[in-house]
Design a protein around this motif. Sequence first.
Motif, short mmCIF file in Angstrom:
data_model
loop_
_atom_site.label_atom_id
_atom_site.label_comp_id
_atom_site.label_asym_id
_atom_site.label_seq_id
_atom_site.Cartn_x
_atom_site.Cartn_y
_atom_site.Cartn_z
N ASP A 241 0.82 -1.22 0.00
CA ASP A 241 0.00 0.00 0.00
C ASP A 241 0.85 1.26 0.00
OD1 ASP A 241 -2.82 0.08 -0.24
OD2 ASP A 241 -2.97 1.21 1.62
N MET A 242 2.16 1.09 -0.13
CA MET A 242 3.11 2.20 -0.23
C MET A 242 2.94 3.20 0.91
SD MET A 242 3.11 2.85 -4.35
CE MET A 242 4.49 4.00 -4.21
N MET A 243 2.90 2.68 2.13
CA MET A 243 2.77 3.53 3.29
C MET A 243 4.11 4.18 3.63
SD MET A 243 -0.34 3.26 3.62
CE MET A 243 -0.49 4.39 5.01
N PRO A 244 4.08 5.34 4.29
CA PRO A 244 5.34 6.02 4.65
C PRO A 244 6.25 5.11 5.46
CG PRO A 244 3.46 7.47 5.02
CD PRO A 244 2.89 6.12 4.70
N LYS A 376 1.43 4.00 -13.66
CA LYS A 376 2.34 4.07 -14.81
C LYS A 376 2.28 5.44 -15.47
CE LYS A 376 2.56 -0.88 -15.77
NZ LYS A 376 4.02 -0.99 -15.61
N LEU A 377 1.13 6.09 -15.44
CA LEU A 377 1.04 7.46 -15.95
C LEU A 377 1.86 8.42 -15.09
CD1 LEU A 377 -2.76 7.71 -16.92
CD2 LEU A 377 -0.80 7.50 -18.46
N VAL A 378 1.84 8.20 -13.77
CA VAL A 378 2.67 9.02 -12.88
C VAL A 378 4.14 8.84 -13.23
CG1 VAL A 378 3.42 9.36 -10.49
CG2 VAL A 378 0.99 9.04 -11.00
N ASN A 379 4.56 7.59 -13.41
CA ASN A 379 5.96 7.33 -13.75
C ASN A 379 6.35 7.94 -15.09
OD1 ASN A 379 6.32 5.84 -11.41
ND2 ASN A 379 5.87 3.89 -12.38
N HIS A 380 5.43 7.90 -16.04
CA HIS A 380 5.73 8.38 -17.39
C HIS A 380 5.74 9.90 -17.48
CE1 HIS A 380 5.97 7.63 -21.78
NE2 HIS A 380 5.31 8.78 -21.87
N PHE A 381 4.77 10.54 -16.84
CA PHE A 381 4.61 11.98 -16.99
C PHE A 381 5.07 12.77 -15.76
CE2 PHE A 381 1.44 10.20 -19.93
CZ PHE A 381 1.82 10.84 -21.11
N GLY A 382 5.29 12.09 -14.63
CA GLY A 382 5.80 12.76 -13.44
C GLY A 382 4.81 13.69 -12.78
N CYS A 383 3.52 13.41 -12.92
CA CYS A 383 2.49 14.28 -12.33
C CYS A 383 1.35 13.43 -11.80
CB CYS A 383 1.97 15.27 -13.38
SG CYS A 383 1.04 14.49 -14.73
N PRO A 384 0.46 14.00 -10.96
CA PRO A 384 -0.72 13.24 -10.49
C PRO A 384 -1.56 12.75 -11.67
CG PRO A 384 -0.45 15.27 -9.22
CD PRO A 384 0.51 15.35 -10.37
N ALA A 385 -2.08 11.54 -11.53
CA ALA A 385 -2.83 10.93 -12.63
C ALA A 385 -4.02 10.14 -12.08
CB ALA A 385 -1.94 10.01 -13.45
N SER A 399 -9.15 4.95 -10.32
CA SER A 399 -8.18 5.15 -9.26
C SER A 399 -7.19 6.23 -9.68
CB SER A 399 -7.40 3.85 -8.99
OG SER A 399 -8.25 2.83 -8.51
N GLY A 400 -6.60 6.84 -8.67
CA GLY A 400 -5.58 7.85 -8.92
C GLY A 400 -4.33 7.58 -8.12
N ARG A 401 -3.20 8.07 -8.63
CA ARG A 401 -1.93 7.98 -7.93
C ARG A 401 -1.22 9.34 -8.08
NH1 ARG A 401 -4.41 4.07 -6.92
NH2 ARG A 401 -3.77 1.87 -6.98
N ALA A 402 -0.27 9.57 -7.21
CA ALA A 402 0.45 10.85 -7.25
C ALA A 402 1.89 10.66 -6.86
CB ALA A 402 -0.21 11.87 -6.31
N PRO A 403 2.78 11.51 -7.38
CA PRO A 403 4.18 11.44 -6.96
C PRO A 403 4.32 11.82 -5.49
CG PRO A 403 3.89 12.92 -8.86
CD PRO A 403 2.54 12.59 -8.33
N SER A 404 5.44 11.41 -4.90
CA SER A 404 5.72 11.77 -3.52
C SER A 404 5.70 13.28 -3.35
CB SER A 404 7.09 11.22 -3.12
OG SER A 404 7.41 11.59 -1.81
N GLY A 405 5.07 13.74 -2.27
CA GLY A 405 5.01 15.17 -1.99
C GLY A 405 3.72 15.83 -2.43
N GLY A 424 -9.66 7.55 0.01
CA GLY A 424 -8.28 7.12 -0.11
C GLY A 424 -7.37 7.88 0.81
N HIS A 425 -6.14 8.14 0.36
CA HIS A 425 -5.18 8.87 1.17
C HIS A 425 -4.28 9.68 0.25
CE1 HIS A 425 -2.60 5.43 0.11
NE2 HIS A 425 -3.53 4.65 0.62
N ASP A 426 -3.19 10.22 0.78
CA ASP A 426 -2.37 11.16 0.01
C ASP A 426 -1.83 10.57 -1.28
OD1 ASP A 426 -2.76 13.18 1.78
OD2 ASP A 426 -0.82 13.01 2.77
N ALA A 427 -1.43 9.30 -1.26
CA ALA A 427 -0.75 8.71 -2.42
C ALA A 427 -1.69 8.03 -3.40
CB ALA A 427 0.31 7.71 -1.96
N ALA A 428 -2.89 7.65 -2.96
CA ALA A 428 -3.79 6.88 -3.82
C ALA A 428 -5.24 7.16 -3.45
CB ALA A 428 -3.49 5.38 -3.69
#
Length: 687
Positions: A241-244, A376-385, A399-405, A424-428
Amino acid sequence: MSNMQPLWRAASVPPENAVSLADRLGLPTRVARWLLARNISSEDEARRFLFAREAWTDPFDFFDMRLAVDRILSAVRNREQIVIVGDYDVDGVTASAILASELEARGANWHCIIPERVADGYGLAPSLVERAQQLGGTLIVTVDNGIRAQAALEVAGDLGIDVIITDHHEPGDEILTGAFAVVHYSRHADKERSRPLSGAGVAWKLTQALQTVDPRRAQGAPAQFHEEWLIGLAALGAVSDMMPMRGENRRLVREGLTALRRCQRPGWLLLCERARVDVNQLSVSDISWRIGPRLNAAGRMAHAGTAFSLLMAEHRAEALDFADEIERLNVQRRQATERATQEAIAQVESMYGSNPDAVVACGAWPLGVVGIVAAKLVNHFGCPAIALAHMEDGTLRGSGRAPSGTSLHSAVALCASYLSHYGGHDAAIGCGLQASSLADFRTAFAAAVARLREANGDTVTCSSQEMLADDYLPLSEHGLELLEWAQRFAPFGPENEPLQLFVGPVEVRQATKIGNGSHVRLRLAEGGVEQDAVWFQLPPLAAARLAAGLPKVCAFLVEIEENVWQGRRSAQLLIRRGWVLDAPVLRSRFATVYRLLRQGVTRAQALLEHLHNRGEDSTPEELAAILATFVELGFAAERDGAYHVIEGEKRDLRDAMTYQSLVREHLSPLDDSGWTGSGLYERQQRV
């Protein structure tokens, strides 16, 4: 160079602070720099971080924990039917297995409901409460969901079913009412310390509390094996779950990995076999890239109950069918994900261009893969997706994902009026909306992300200004000792990313293809020191550059990893990114200028003439940067346009911000198609 930007985080660490911390802890100054760059400054905090001394939080710091424990133990004693309601991702499945394993060990009557992604949707819904009643349930315990389940709580109240909520997701604006107990970070004595826990982590805290109040168990494995299994499951949930990866979570994952390496449960061992993971060497990356995707495949492509049953299986024969089914579903998941990702990237480039700030993609994709597509969109474009799937009823869910920060949950909350649901939470996050609202939501989401960035002061989007590394690494310092210190920074994850170090400027002496030809080993030279570095899955353009010719001077972003070959350990440099210095200022040039200063050539024009006479032509701007570097490092002082040498302690040029800015100006990515070179690979080598 008036706007000088450091290349690495440790550039801001005062040298005297690093020396002081290193002396107090008995560690290399380089390691002290890494700690200080991560805001670990006190001696106690550094010892906890490096030597695995993080303390467990008290499970009863959750305000409702005692209520939850007493109600569960009462249900166990009175032979009530306890219904666990989990979730279909790895965190939810492992959370379900944690509580189910504890209840099984206590001889409880229990049943687990894991929602089906499309038919049931996420979390505790009224229909699931009704299903629990049909099963004879008098107590529902949610894991990894429920913090927004107000409608379901009202149905449960009408049916006379008690509900205990355990969750880690963001709560809604309205206060949840009607639950018997709510175990959630928002109801905790120290919210910030409990917030990093995943859903499985919160479920594990519940079992800790149960064992504290009543350590007796009616049946099952010995206590040590049982408790190790629970913490191992909690580690699976936290990583997936990619927790801190900070505080208690680091200890949980570290000890959980150790427990899983010893675990002999048949379902777990079969899962590792199918994933081709050496369980004795299990790592965070094994969970992230091999174990987690397989467990997730069940919930993405069919039903997560298969993954739950595999983890709970007590006999190999029973586990075999579940393992085979998960492997089949994982193949389907990979194929569907690849197809959807290609379509989503093409769609984003068509709608947003190649450098968007936030994206929303939508397609006829399986709902179970849109979370992966978003990542994968986050990895490719470097922005929230956000990736959305068309549903049969005409709505969109995704679903959505976002870069750290970036707080994705906060961004989506600003667009809530366009959504039928979100959570959800900050990352997803997960969300849904009417198809007619898509265009307006796209506009609102981009505006929300921009608004948050502006509020956080994050207005720099130019990649040339990014911080590239934690620190620089002289090749002379690379070795087993530094590797062992670097390993103490693990386990890595969000908020504790892997140490990445800047190597360069260095000469590339040799390039050798290895493996199937898509990897390369480079021989790097810096001064009188040479080291090998390995670059796996070399980007095609970088491969073409190296095939065309070895660039004279390069720089690399590397990680230090352990390599074991025929029983011998060594420290290996693993390349993550590479650059050519297209107009490099070599350290030999700095040495020439320094010698000229010592010989009494003290003014810029005279220095330029001497360099020209030596065949080492330099521009005025380049020379100015060299002289400014000397002044910054205390090697020289300037007065009335003349520079004079100052005798002092030896320092690396890379400690100077001026030098870092000079290097930054000349970095050209190795996978930039605008570069040409000459030369050829050394012989190919199979490994």
